[in-house]
Design a protein around this motif. Structure first.
Motif, PDB file in Angstrom:
ATOM      1  N   ASP A   1      -0.183  -0.760   9.617  1.00 48.56           N
ATOM      2  CA  ASP A   1      -0.029  -1.761   8.562  1.00 48.56           C
ATOM      3  C   ASP A   1       0.144  -1.098   7.198  1.00 48.56           C
ATOM      4  O   ASP A   1       0.905  -1.581   6.347  1.00 48.56           O
ATOM      5  CB  ASP A   1      -1.247  -2.685   8.534  1.00 48.56           C
ATOM      6  CG  ASP A   1      -1.291  -3.601   9.757  1.00 48.56           C
ATOM      7  OD1 ASP A   1      -0.240  -3.726  10.423  1.00 48.56           O
ATOM      8  OD2 ASP A   1      -2.357  -4.175  10.023  1.00 48.56           O
ATOM      9  N   HIS A   2      -0.559   0.022   6.980  1.00 49.03           N
ATOM     10  CA  HIS A   2      -0.458   0.724   5.702  1.00 49.03           C
ATOM     11  C   HIS A   2       0.967   1.190   5.452  1.00 49.03           C
ATOM     12  O   HIS A   2       1.502   1.063   4.347  1.00 49.03           O
ATOM     13  CB  HIS A   2      -1.404   1.925   5.677  1.00 49.03           C
ATOM     14  CG  HIS A   2      -1.203   2.818   4.476  1.00 49.03           C
ATOM     15  ND1 HIS A   2      -1.609   2.476   3.208  1.00 49.03           N
ATOM     16  CD2 HIS A   2      -0.598   4.047   4.363  1.00 49.03           C
ATOM     17  CE1 HIS A   2      -1.278   3.435   2.362  1.00 49.03           C
ATOM     18  NE2 HIS A   2      -0.668   4.393   3.032  1.00 49.03           N
ATOM     19  N   ASP A   3       1.594   1.746   6.497  1.00 46.87           N
ATOM     20  CA  ASP A   3       2.967   2.232   6.359  1.00 46.87           C
ATOM     21  C   ASP A   3       3.923   1.086   6.066  1.00 46.87           C
ATOM     22  O   ASP A   3       4.822   1.210   5.238  1.00 46.87           O
ATOM     23  CB  ASP A   3       3.402   2.948   7.639  1.00 46.87           C
ATOM     24  CG  ASP A   3       2.653   4.262   7.852  1.00 46.87           C
ATOM     25  OD1 ASP A   3       2.199   4.836   6.852  1.00 46.87           O
ATOM     26  OD2 ASP A   3       2.524   4.688   9.010  1.00 46.87           O
ATOM     27  N   LEU A   4       3.730  -0.031   6.768  1.00 47.73           N
ATOM     28  CA  LEU A   4       4.591  -1.194   6.535  1.00 47.73           C
ATOM     29  C   LEU A   4       4.448  -1.698   5.108  1.00 47.73           C
ATOM     30  O   LEU A   4       5.434  -2.027   4.446  1.00 47.73           O
ATOM     31  CB  LEU A   4       4.244  -2.312   7.528  1.00 47.73           C
ATOM     32  CG  LEU A   4       4.692  -2.118   8.973  1.00 47.73           C
ATOM     33  CD1 LEU A   4       4.072  -3.185   9.865  1.00 47.73           C
ATOM     34  CD2 LEU A   4       6.216  -2.176   9.055  1.00 47.73           C
ATOM     35  N   SER A   5       3.212  -1.752   4.629  1.00 48.12           N
ATOM     36  CA  SER A   5       2.944  -2.228   3.277  1.00 48.12           C
ATOM     37  C   SER A   5       3.562  -1.292   2.243  1.00 48.12           C
ATOM     38  O   SER A   5       4.166  -1.736   1.261  1.00 48.12           O
ATOM     39  CB  SER A   5       1.436  -2.335   3.048  1.00 48.12           C
ATOM     40  OG  SER A   5       1.154  -2.713   1.723  1.00 48.12           O
ATOM     41  N   GLU A   6       3.431   0.007   2.472  1.00 47.16           N
ATOM     42  CA  GLU A   6       3.986   0.975   1.527  1.00 47.16           C
ATOM     43  C   GLU A   6       5.509   0.912   1.511  1.00 47.16           C
ATOM     44  O   GLU A   6       6.135   0.943   0.449  1.00 47.16           O
ATOM     45  CB  GLU A   6       3.537   2.390   1.883  1.00 47.16           C
ATOM     46  CG  GLU A   6       4.097   3.445   0.926  1.00 47.16           C
ATOM     47  CD  GLU A   6       3.564   4.829   1.215  1.00 47.16           C
ATOM     48  OE1 GLU A   6       4.331   5.643   1.763  1.00 47.16           O
ATOM     49  OE2 GLU A   6       2.389   5.083   0.881  1.00 47.16           O
ATOM     50  N   ASN A   7       6.103   0.795   2.701  1.00 48.62           N
ATOM     51  CA  ASN A   7       7.561   0.718   2.780  1.00 48.62           C
ATOM     52  C   ASN A   7       8.088  -0.495   2.017  1.00 48.62           C
ATOM     53  O   ASN A   7       9.082  -0.407   1.292  1.00 48.62           O
ATOM     54  CB  ASN A   7       8.017   0.632   4.237  1.00 48.62           C
ATOM     55  CG  ASN A   7       7.814   1.940   4.981  1.00 48.62           C
ATOM     56  OD1 ASN A   7       7.618   2.992   4.378  1.00 48.62           O
ATOM     57  ND2 ASN A   7       7.857   1.879   6.303  1.00 48.62           N
ATOM     58  N   LEU A   8       7.422  -1.628   2.189  1.00 44.54           N
ATOM     59  CA  LEU A   8       7.841  -2.852   1.513  1.00 44.54           C
ATOM     60  C   LEU A   8       7.664  -2.723   0.006  1.00 44.54           C
ATOM     61  O   LEU A   8       8.538  -3.135  -0.775  1.00 44.54           O
ATOM     62  CB  LEU A   8       7.044  -4.041   2.043  1.00 44.54           C
ATOM     63  CG  LEU A   8       7.373  -5.410   1.418  1.00 44.54           C
ATOM     64  CD1 LEU A   8       8.832  -5.757   1.647  1.00 44.54           C
ATOM     65  CD2 LEU A   8       6.472  -6.489   2.007  1.00 44.54           C
ATOM     66  N   ARG A   9       6.546  -2.138  -0.416  1.00 46.40           N
ATOM     67  CA  ARG A   9       6.276  -1.979  -1.846  1.00 46.40           C
ATOM     68  C   ARG A   9       7.335  -1.088  -2.501  1.00 46.40           C
ATOM     69  O   ARG A   9       7.857  -1.404  -3.577  1.00 46.40           O
ATOM     70  CB  ARG A   9       4.883  -1.361  -2.030  1.00 46.40           C
ATOM     71  CG  ARG A   9       4.532  -1.065  -3.485  1.00 46.40           C
ATOM     72  CD  ARG A   9       3.082  -0.598  -3.609  1.00 46.40           C
ATOM     73  NE  ARG A   9       2.816   0.634  -2.901  1.00 46.40           N
ATOM     74  CZ  ARG A   9       3.082   1.851  -3.383  1.00 46.40           C
ATOM     75  NH1 ARG A   9       3.624   1.989  -4.606  1.00 46.40           N
ATOM     76  NH2 ARG A   9       2.800   2.932  -2.690  1.00 46.40           N
TER      77      ARG A   9
ATOM     78  N   SER B   1       8.911   6.859   2.938  1.00 47.54           N
ATOM     79  CA  SER B   1       9.026   5.451   2.521  1.00 47.54           C
ATOM     80  C   SER B   1      10.186   5.285   1.540  1.00 47.54           C
ATOM     81  O   SER B   1      10.927   4.301   1.600  1.00 47.54           O
ATOM     82  CB  SER B   1       7.722   4.982   1.867  1.00 47.54           C
ATOM     83  OG  SER B   1       6.672   4.940   2.807  1.00 47.54           O
TER      84      SER B   1
END
Length: 232
Positions: A3-11, A47
């Motif tokens: 989830d952290h990676d997904l959140s960072e990628n989106l940010r 990212s």
């Protein structure tokens, strides 16, 4: 993927998209390096790379090996041909060619532009209006005319336009355009840009072609007058 990676990628994607869409870039249109973007956003380079991959797929940026990442579309290969003929083409000849093709492109653009396209054109026109230095004015003015040509959606005509556009970016053209760009002329150009876009927004191809023709004729006469003052 965590989830952290997904959140960072989106940010990171949202942050870089904002830089691109709001034109928060240098005059050469080049984005900071992946390393600098990663440091700025406190994220990993992976990212940043994924965000740039996504924006490139959307046509918002393009990359050149060894040069970096740039906003917009990549240059057309016709630039090589333009480089070969630029020494044989004077600014007035380039203007004659523009008068032949750009009104037709404006017509097609009016028929095919989406609401999003029109919004982008208005943004480019505003950037042209706000530009202070001659180099920045040329950058945004050229971007506006190139956007109209791309939206027109005719690959053959776009190639012809791109050849003319590469020629007009030569040093002599830039120098003469700067001399001819008085405050009064700039105000007229801004008004004409807006009238072209209004016609495109109204999906009135004939009016868009007429407005583009009037704009280019004004450019032609101002450029001709400037050259005559130099005794050329």
């Amino acid at each position: 993927m965590e989830d952290h990676d997904l959140s960072e990628n989106l940010r990171v994607l949202q942050a870089i998209r904002q830089i691109v869409t709001n034109n928060l870039i240098p005059s050469d249109g080049r984005l900071p390096t992946e390393r600098n973007l990663a440091a700025e956003f406190g994220a990993g380079r992976r990212s940043v790379r994924r965000a740039l991959d996504q924006l490139e797929a959307e046509g918002l940026v393009w990359r050149k090996q060894g040069k970096g990442t740039f906003v917009g579309q990549p240059p057309d290969p016709t630039e090589e041909l333009a480089a070969r003929i630029v020494s044989e083409v004077d600014p007035l000849t380039a203007m004659e060619a523009r008068l032949c093709i750009e009104p037709a492109l404006a017509d097609l653009c009016a028929r095919r532009a989406s609401a999003e396209d029109v919004a982008k054109l208005r943004q480019l026109a505003e950037r042209t209006h706000q530009a202070g230095e001659a180099e920045a004015t040329e950058l945004w003015d050229g971007a506006l005319h190139r956007a109209i040509a791309r939206i027109a959606g005719n690959r053959v005509m776009l190639t012809a336009f791109t050849l003319i556009d590469e020629v007009r970016m030569g040093e002599e053209w830039q120098r003469e355009r700067h001399r001819a760009r008085t405050p009064k002329a700039r105000a007229a150009y801004d008004d004409q840009h807006n009238r072209i876009i209004d016609a495109i927004d109204a999906r009135n191809g004939a009016a868009a072609a007429d407005a583009m023709r009037e704009h280019l004729n004004t450019l032609f006469e101002n450029l001709k007058h400037s050259l005559e003052k130099e005794g050329r």
